[in-house]
Design an enzyme around this catalytic site. Structure first.
Site, PDB file in Angstrom:
ATOM      1  N   ASN A  55       0.806  -1.229   0.000  1.00  0.00           N
ATOM      2  CA  ASN A  55       0.000   0.000   0.000  1.00  0.00           C
ATOM      3  C   ASN A  55       0.843   1.285   0.000  1.00  0.00           C
ATOM      4  O   ASN A  55       0.309   2.366   0.188  1.00  0.00           O
ATOM      5  CB  ASN A  55      -0.915   0.014   1.219  1.00  0.00           C
ATOM      6  CG  ASN A  55      -1.808  -1.212   1.272  1.00  0.00           C
ATOM      7  OD1 ASN A  55      -2.302  -1.675   0.249  1.00  0.00           O
ATOM      8  ND2 ASN A  55      -2.017  -1.747   2.464  1.00  0.00           N
ATOM      9  N   HIS A  96     -14.360  -2.166   6.503  1.00  0.00           N
ATOM     10  CA  HIS A  96     -13.128  -2.788   7.005  1.00  0.00           C
ATOM     11  C   HIS A  96     -13.303  -3.350   8.424  1.00  0.00           C
ATOM     12  O   HIS A  96     -14.070  -2.818   9.221  1.00  0.00           O
ATOM     13  CB  HIS A  96     -12.046  -1.704   7.017  1.00  0.00           C
ATOM     14  CG  HIS A  96     -10.662  -2.210   7.240  1.00  0.00           C
ATOM     15  ND1 HIS A  96     -10.090  -2.235   8.485  1.00  0.00           N
ATOM     16  CD2 HIS A  96      -9.738  -2.697   6.382  1.00  0.00           C
ATOM     17  CE1 HIS A  96      -8.852  -2.713   8.378  1.00  0.00           C
ATOM     18  NE2 HIS A  96      -8.622  -2.997   7.107  1.00  0.00           N
ATOM     19  N   GLU A 124     -16.316   3.614   3.588  1.00  0.00           N
ATOM     20  CA  GLU A 124     -14.937   3.842   3.157  1.00  0.00           C
ATOM     21  C   GLU A 124     -14.981   4.682   1.895  1.00  0.00           C
ATOM     22  O   GLU A 124     -15.927   4.588   1.115  1.00  0.00           O
ATOM     23  CB  GLU A 124     -14.238   2.500   2.853  1.00  0.00           C
ATOM     24  CG  GLU A 124     -13.893   1.727   4.100  1.00  0.00           C
ATOM     25  CD  GLU A 124     -13.304   0.359   3.802  1.00  0.00           C
ATOM     26  OE1 GLU A 124     -12.426   0.247   2.942  1.00  0.00           O
ATOM     27  OE2 GLU A 124     -13.736  -0.606   4.453  1.00  0.00           O
ATOM     28  N   SER A 138     -11.221  -1.305   0.417  1.00  0.00           N
ATOM     29  CA  SER A 138      -9.857  -1.835   0.448  1.00  0.00           C
ATOM     30  C   SER A 138      -9.669  -3.117  -0.341  1.00  0.00           C
ATOM     31  O   SER A 138      -8.568  -3.410  -0.783  1.00  0.00           O
ATOM     32  CB  SER A 138      -9.416  -2.045   1.893  1.00  0.00           C
ATOM     33  OG  SER A 138     -10.253  -2.977   2.544  1.00  0.00           O
ATOM     34  N   ASP A 164     -13.816   6.495   6.064  1.00  0.00           N
ATOM     35  CA  ASP A 164     -12.468   5.928   6.192  1.00  0.00           C
ATOM     36  C   ASP A 164     -11.758   6.096   4.854  1.00  0.00           C
ATOM     37  O   ASP A 164     -12.121   5.473   3.863  1.00  0.00           O
ATOM     38  CB  ASP A 164     -12.597   4.450   6.578  1.00  0.00           C
ATOM     39  CG  ASP A 164     -11.246   3.769   6.754  1.00  0.00           C
ATOM     40  OD1 ASP A 164     -10.287   4.172   6.095  1.00  0.00           O
ATOM     41  OD2 ASP A 164     -11.184   2.799   7.550  1.00  0.00           O
ATOM     42  N   HIS A 197      -7.397   4.292   1.860  1.00  0.00           N
ATOM     43  CA  HIS A 197      -6.817   4.031   0.535  1.00  0.00           C
ATOM     44  C   HIS A 197      -7.012   5.164  -0.461  1.00  0.00           C
ATOM     45  O   HIS A 197      -6.534   5.074  -1.590  1.00  0.00           O
ATOM     46  CB  HIS A 197      -7.392   2.735  -0.043  1.00  0.00           C
ATOM     47  CG  HIS A 197      -6.992   1.529   0.744  1.00  0.00           C
ATOM     48  ND1 HIS A 197      -5.791   0.891   0.569  1.00  0.00           N
ATOM     49  CD2 HIS A 197      -7.627   0.869   1.746  1.00  0.00           C
ATOM     50  CE1 HIS A 197      -5.703  -0.124   1.414  1.00  0.00           C
ATOM     51  NE2 HIS A 197      -6.801  -0.159   2.140  1.00  0.00           N
ATOM     52  N   LYS A 257      -0.279   4.148   4.631  1.00  0.00           N
ATOM     53  CA  LYS A 257      -0.407   3.670   3.253  1.00  0.00           C
ATOM     54  C   LYS A 257       0.285   4.660   2.317  1.00  0.00           C
ATOM     55  O   LYS A 257       1.500   4.667   2.281  1.00  0.00           O
ATOM     56  CB  LYS A 257      -1.865   3.386   2.956  1.00  0.00           C
ATOM     57  CG  LYS A 257      -2.240   2.074   3.687  1.00  0.00           C
ATOM     58  CD  LYS A 257      -3.671   1.733   3.791  1.00  0.00           C
ATOM     59  CE  LYS A 257      -3.775   0.406   4.557  1.00  0.00           C
ATOM     60  NZ  LYS A 257      -5.038   0.211   5.219  1.00  0.00           N
TER      61      LYS A 257
HETATM   62  C1  LIG Z   1      -5.431  -0.366   6.505  1.00  0.00           C
HETATM   63  C2  LIG Z   1      -6.769   0.099   6.842  1.00  0.00           C
HETATM   64  C3  LIG Z   1      -7.050   0.599   8.121  1.00  0.00           C
HETATM   65  C4  LIG Z   1      -6.063   0.511   9.249  1.00  0.00           C
HETATM   66  O1  LIG Z   1      -5.031   1.422   9.139  1.00  0.00           O
HETATM   67  P1  LIG Z   1      -3.656   1.091   9.879  1.00  0.00           P
HETATM   68  O2  LIG Z   1      -2.998   2.412  10.005  1.00  0.00           O
HETATM   69  O3  LIG Z   1      -2.927   0.118   9.030  1.00  0.00           O
HETATM   70  O4  LIG Z   1      -4.007   0.502  11.217  1.00  0.00           O
HETATM   71  C5  LIG Z   1      -8.294   1.126   8.339  1.00  0.00           C
HETATM   72  N1  LIG Z   1      -9.238   1.141   7.385  1.00  0.00           N
HETATM   73  C6  LIG Z   1      -9.005   0.659   6.161  1.00  0.00           C
HETATM   74  C7  LIG Z   1     -10.081   0.724   5.144  1.00  0.00           C
HETATM   75  C8  LIG Z   1      -7.773   0.102   5.851  1.00  0.00           C
HETATM   76  O5  LIG Z   1      -7.559  -0.411   4.648  1.00  0.00           O
END
Ligand SMILES: *Cc1c(COP(=O)(O)O)cnc(C)c1O
Length: 357
Positions: A32, A118, A162, A166, A191, A194, A214
């Site tokens: 990522n 997620h 989101e 993801s 969220d 990504h 990421k």
């Molecule tokens: C990776 C991810 C997270 C968590 O983030 P981290 O900083 O890796 O703990 C939260 N939500 C989504 C959609 C993700 O892909």
């Protein structure tokens, strides 16, 4: 027990998207670090300087011992980027969702979440004790139905989505979702794990959540929103209050990376062009993000394809239930700026797909 044992494998990440796995060098489509910022010279030097100046650890939680000016700078920069009044950092994106959702809603409240949200939002929802309902993926008609039917029976309502999903790489219809949340007096948490750094910022009156881990190439999580809300989170979100603040190197790296994504917009163009080239050559729906799933349905078929690719020098993870719904096992291609059009053509060659153009 079904045969779904998943064992992490020693995998070392080198420059230019190359990894070492099972004693072999592979081109990775499983990372990522979309913009390659974990190795950008400005980011590296910011992390090194911060470590030399401030040491390797933060020493204590923000609540007990205060927070550094570096953290203050990053929180302000993130708020500015998100177009909000304020922002606060968490130990990770996972902790940000866990702490925020459980601080905002409780027993007499309602959470309405996209079916594909997620795992960390699922966990945050469980921890909160609120009533959880799910709407069909990206289906605003179903979301409205649930709001209409259930909103008035609860004190507060939180909608969880989101920005970029993801495991599917598709994008939420945020204009519509935001309007619905407003109409039914619900909070909206988006969220952006990504999307951040890859898609242009989406400004609006909602809770922006994201990760530093990421596209920003560092580590940590954040939530951005109104001053009142962030103030509340800083003294209510338990995953923030009872956990040590982020190390200086991670904060400085994210701050430098945030500057790079604003100064070098060609990076996100490059990575999105890579993803679009792949979908075009594969005859798939045009990529909307850096993530492209190739759903083969059958779990063992997905695994076999992933192994075949590995033999040929490519790492593409097979994603299986329970990470994705049953009968939707897939290869998940994550594109980055280190991929070249030639690499993408060769990868498709290995997949045995006839390239028409
Ligand atoms: C990776 C991810 C997270 C968590 O983030 P981290 O900083 O890796 O703990 C939260 N939500 C989504 C959609 C993700 O892909």
């Amino acid at each position: 027990m079904q045969k779904r044992l998943r064992q992490p494998v020693v995998t070392n990440r080198h420059e230019n998207g190359l990894i070492n796995r099972h004693g072999k060098q592979l081109i990775s489509f499983g990372c990522n670090d979309y913009l390659g910022l974990s190795r950008h010279p400005n980011v590296l030097s910011a992390a090194t300087e911060a470590t030399e100046k401030w040491g390797t650890g933060a020493g204590a939680s923000q609540l007990v011992s205060g927070y550094s000016s570096l953290i203050e700078d990053l929180e302000q920069a993130l708020a500015h980027y998100c177009g909000t009044e304020s922002a606060c950092l968490f130990g990770s994106g996972y902790l940000a969702n866990l702490g925020t959702i459980s601080a905002l809603v409780g027993k007499n409240d309602l959470i309405i979440a996209d079916k594909l949200m997620h795992a960390c939002m699922v966990d945050g929802s469980k921890l909160s004790g609120a009533n959880l309902r799910r709407f069909k993926h990206n289906d605003v008609v179903h979301l409205e139905q649930l709001l209409k039917e259930h909103r008035q029976s609860y004190d507060h309502c939180l909608v969880l989505v989101e920005r970029v999903y993801s495991m599917d790489g598709d994008v939420a219809p945020l204009d519509d979702i935001l309007a619905l949340a407003k109409h039914y007096d619900a909070w909206l948490l988006v969220d952006d794990a990504h999307g951040m750094g890859v898609l242009p910022p989406y400004h609006g009156d909602y809770l922006h959540m994201g990760t530093l881990s990421k596209a920003l190439g560092s580590y940590g999580g954040y939530v951005a929103g109104s001053q009142t809300l962030i103030k509340y989170l800083k003294t209510s979100a338990r995953s923030l209050m009872f956990s040590t603040a982020l190390p200086p190197a991670s904060v400085a790296a994210a701050l430098a990376a945030l500057k790079v994504i604003q100064d070098e917009p060609q990076l996100r163009e490059t990575v999105l062009n890579n993803a679009r080239l792949f979908t075009q050559l594969m005859g798939l729906k045009e990529a909307q993000s850096t993530i492209v799933p190739w759903v083969v349905k059958d779990e063992s078929a997905a695994l076999a394809l992933s192994l075949l690719l590995e033999e040929q020098g490519y790492y593409v993870p097979a994603i299986r239930p329970p990470t994705v719904p049953v009968k939707t096992a897939r290869l998940r291609f994550a594109f980055s700026v280190s991929h070249t059009p030639e690499m993408i053509r060769n990868l498709i060659d290995v997949l045995g797909i006839e390239i028409v153009s």
